[in-house]
Design a protein around this motif. Structure first.
Motif, PDB file in Angstrom:
ATOM      1  N   ASP A   1       3.980   4.211   0.215  1.00 53.41           N
ATOM      2  CA  ASP A   1       5.158   3.830  -0.685  1.00 53.41           C
ATOM      3  C   ASP A   1       6.405   3.747   0.300  1.00 53.41           C
TER       4      ASP A   1
ATOM      5  N   ALA B   1      -7.936   5.481  -5.353  1.00 50.09           N
ATOM      6  CA  ALA B   1      -8.243   6.457  -4.523  1.00 50.09           C
ATOM      7  C   ALA B   1      -9.952   6.561  -4.732  1.00 50.09           C
TER       8      ALA B   1
ATOM      9  N   LEU C   1       3.670   1.950  -9.415  1.00 50.24           N
ATOM     10  CA  LEU C   1       2.140   2.273  -9.559  1.00 50.24           C
ATOM     11  C   LEU C   1       1.975   3.389 -10.214  1.00 50.24           C
TER      12      LEU C   1
ATOM     13  N   TYR D   1      -2.519  -0.557   0.359  1.00 45.66           N
ATOM     14  CA  TYR D   1      -1.865  -0.911  -0.557  1.00 45.66           C
ATOM     15  C   TYR D   1      -0.331  -0.803  -0.603  1.00 45.66           C
TER      16      TYR D   1
ATOM     17  N   THR E   1      -3.677   4.047 -11.919  1.00 44.32           N
ATOM     18  CA  THR E   1      -4.013   3.078 -11.141  1.00 44.32           C
ATOM     19  C   THR E   1      -4.380   3.841  -9.765  1.00 44.32           C
ATOM     20  N   ARG E   2      -3.063   4.956  -9.443  1.00 38.86           N
ATOM     21  CA  ARG E   2      -3.499   5.603  -8.011  1.00 38.86           C
ATOM     22  C   ARG E   2      -4.731   6.027  -7.969  1.00 38.86           C
TER      23      ARG E   2
ATOM     24  N   THR F   1       3.177  -0.381  -1.689  1.00 41.67           N
ATOM     25  CA  THR F   1       3.913  -0.658  -3.128  1.00 41.67           C
ATOM     26  C   THR F   1       5.364  -1.350  -3.040  1.00 41.67           C
TER      27      THR F   1
ATOM     28  N   GLU G   1       0.017   6.509 -12.224  1.00 46.51           N
ATOM     29  CA  GLU G   1      -0.987   7.622 -11.750  1.00 46.51           C
ATOM     30  C   GLU G   1      -2.593   7.231 -12.102  1.00 46.51           C
TER      31      GLU G   1
ATOM     32  N   ARG H   1      -6.030   2.833   0.488  1.00 55.72           N
ATOM     33  CA  ARG H   1      -4.960   3.819   0.600  1.00 55.72           C
ATOM     34  C   ARG H   1      -3.627   3.176   0.084  1.00 55.72           C
ATOM     35  N   VAL H   2      -2.715   4.009  -0.305  1.00 51.14           N
ATOM     36  CA  VAL H   2      -1.527   3.473  -0.956  1.00 51.14           C
ATOM     37  C   VAL H   2      -0.410   4.262   0.122  1.00 51.14           C
TER      38      VAL H   2
END
Ligand SMILES: Cc1cc2nc3c(=O)[nH]c(=O)nc-3n(C[C@H](O)[C@H](O)[C@H](O)COP(=O)(O)OP(=O)(O)OC[C@H]3O[C@@H](n4cnc5c(N)ncnc54)[C@H](O)[C@@H]3O)c2cc1C
Length: 180
Positions: free
Chosen positions: A145, A137, A128, A121, A132-133, A123, A130, A142-143
């Motif tokens: 930024d 997870a 985004l 993902y 949703t993070r 951003t 916390e 994986r995010v």
């Protein structure tokens, strides 16, 4: 009751006033015309020309506006997809990236996660929270930024990945984007 289309083989236009003119012969326009005809209304579907009618149904579609990221537009409808129901089966199990455009992209990610285990993902400047993070997870999404600078094209003409603004390249074959 008649439905007249002008797409490939125009019928003769009626001389008298019809009940409804439908402007736009896509999925919405043709379905609207069908429903109206089944309700015993006289209908003309047009893409051009002028007809006198009591009502007009405008079904001229909308224009998708993807984010302005270099290299993205040329992959629209192929390596860049917007709809998990339209394209999901075809891109299953691929390395997919969600290029976020706003809150709808969160839902997008959860839908595409059902299609692949390899989901990133991006951003790309969107918020985004916390919760949703944490949810991502748990789902092994994986995010990243760091903003995306460009979409990179592979030798076969598909997507090779994205280059971030710090120069990092993240390999992806598919990008999912919710356009404006
Ligand atoms: C890449 C891509 C893949 C997709 N895949 C799927 C899929 O697999 N399954 C699915 O269900 N949906 C899919 N969709 C979505 C689907 O294409 C749209 O939901 C659908 O086309 C919308 O229908 P519509 O009639 O509202 O608009 P449109 O299909 O856009 O039709 C509008 C019509 O109006 C005409 N028109 C425009 N301006 C005028 C004017 N001034 N005068 C007269 N006529 C005019 C146009 O020529 C066009 O024929 C996809 C969309 C995209 C972009």
């Amino acid at each position: 009751m008649s439905v007249q289309t002008s797409c490939y083989a125009s019928d003769a236009l009626p001389g008298e006033t019809v009940d409804v003119v439908v402007i736009g012969g896509g999925a919405a326009g043709l379905n609207g015309a069908l429903i109206l005809a089944r309700s015993r209304r006289t209908v003309v579907v047009i893409d051009s020309g002028t007809v006198t009618a009591r009502r007009v149904l405008v079904a001229t579609g909308l224009r998708d506006v993807p984010p302005d990221v270099p290299g993205l537009a040329e992959h629209w409808g192929h390596g860049v997809v917007h709809c998990p129901y339209c394209h999901g089966w075809e891109v299953r199990d691929e390395p997919i990236g969600i290029l976020a455009t706003g809150p709808p992209s969160i839902h997008h990610a959860l839908l595409f996660r059902q299609l692949t285990d390899d989901l990133v993902y991006f951003t790309h400047g969107t918020d985004l929270d916390e919760n949703t993070r944490a949810r991502f997870a748990v789902g092994d999404i994986r995010v990243i930024d760091t903003p995306v600078r460009e979409v990179m094209t592979s030798e076969d003409g598909g997507i090779a990945g994205v280059r971030l603004t710090d120069g990092t390249v993240v390999a992806r074959r598919i990008l999912a984007v919710a356009p404006a």
